[in-house]
Structures are given as C-alpha cells and as structure tokens.
Design a protein around this motif. Sequence first.
Motif, mmCIF file in Angstrom:
data_model
loop_
_atom_site.group_PDB
_atom_site.id
_atom_site.type_symbol
_atom_site.label_atom_id
_atom_site.label_comp_id
_atom_site.label_asym_id
_atom_site.label_seq_id
_atom_site.Cartn_x
_atom_site.Cartn_y
_atom_site.Cartn_z
ATOM 1 N N TYR A 51 0.790 -1.233 0.000
ATOM 2 C CA TYR A 51 0.000 0.000 0.000
ATOM 3 C C TYR A 51 0.828 1.292 0.000
ATOM 4 C CZ TYR A 51 -4.100 -2.880 0.638
ATOM 5 O OH TYR A 51 -5.093 -3.793 0.457
ATOM 6 N N GLU B 141 -6.057 4.839 3.293
ATOM 7 C CA GLU B 141 -6.049 6.152 2.641
ATOM 8 C C GLU B 141 -6.666 7.219 3.542
ATOM 9 O OE1 GLU B 141 -7.863 8.319 -1.311
ATOM 10 O OE2 GLU B 141 -7.207 6.229 -1.494
ATOM 11 N N ARG C 142 0.799 3.745 -3.276
ATOM 12 C CA ARG C 142 -0.481 4.451 -3.442
ATOM 13 C C ARG C 142 -0.631 5.532 -2.374
ATOM 14 N NH1 ARG C 142 -6.254 1.552 -2.428
ATOM 15 N NH2 ARG C 142 -7.431 3.438 -1.961
#
Length: 188
Positions: A28, A75, A31
């Motif tokens: 991750y 996120e 990103r």
Amino acid sequence: MNKEEQDRLVKACKKNNRDAMEKMYNVYMPRMLSVSFRYCKNQSDAEDIVQDAFIKVFKNIKKYKHNGTLGSWIERIVVNSAIDHWHKMKKTVLIDNSEFIEESDVQELDEIEKDQFSKQLSAEKLRTLISDLPEQYRYVLNLYAIEGYSHKEIGKILKIKESTSRSNYTRARKKLLENMRAIGIEKH
C-alpha cells in the motif's frame, strides 16, 4: 490483492506479525505516497506523512472492521495524517475570505471543456499544478474535490470558517485554470 488475501493479511497484522506488516506496507505504500503528495510539495514531507499514517494503521489495525477495502481505510488515515501534519507545520498566515469572489470571476467548465482539458493534461502534470497552489488552497481543493468533504467539514478540520473554505476552493479552481491556460492548455 483479493478479499481473502487482504483478510489473511489483516488477521496476521492484528497478531503483530512483522512479515505481514511489512507486506502490507510494501503493497500500500506507493499508493499512499501518491495520496500524501496531494497535500504537500516535497518528498520528505510526503514520506513523513506516510510513515506516521502506517504507524497509526498498525496501532489501530484491531479496529479495522473489514467494511470497505483495506486500501480505502489506510487512505483515510493518510489524509488525516496529512491534515495533522498541516496543523503542525501551519504558518500563521491564513487566507481570509474578506474579499468575496463573484460567481462570474470563475468560469465553470462544461462537460466538453472538461473532456478537452483532460485530453491535454496528464495526471502528473495536474498533480504538479495542484502542488503549486498556495497551501490552504491545495488542502481545501483536495479535501473538497477529491476526498468529498463538505465545506462545513473542511472548516472544522482546518479550523477555518465554512465561508473561508468555499472562498479558498473557488480561488483554488480559478488559480488552477489560470495556471493550466498559462502552460498552453486551452478551451477549444
């Protein structure tokens, strides 16, 4: 990564498995670094935000409820870490809404114009143009247009008035359009 792999990875991270944590970070991190770059201008700050976010991810992984995707959950933590970073680094200079912008000052893009702009503008160039905006404009634009927060929520997050958030967003769009035109991206 499919749902089963994601669930196994989360389960292992909840047991403090270092290999699983490292895998989650490696999967991750690229990103999340990209998300972080929406909020800051330099590599060092973006990396600091991501590091802080992953510390929070691993401290709070037991609270992950498997609602939505793991990437979306991470996120959201990165965005919150970027906001925390902004509060820590914020200068006392705030952009005020004392001058109200008339609607006619900002030319809204219709669907054809949006399509033309998108054909002429790469994602990387757009990111660069956004990163060149004044800091508070950049945060408001990202939080409103990309993250989907309301101006009222942005006001609370950034500790500014709702009307200042609206004004900053309008000014950010206007400045972004001016910068796009300055580099030759025009309406046809």
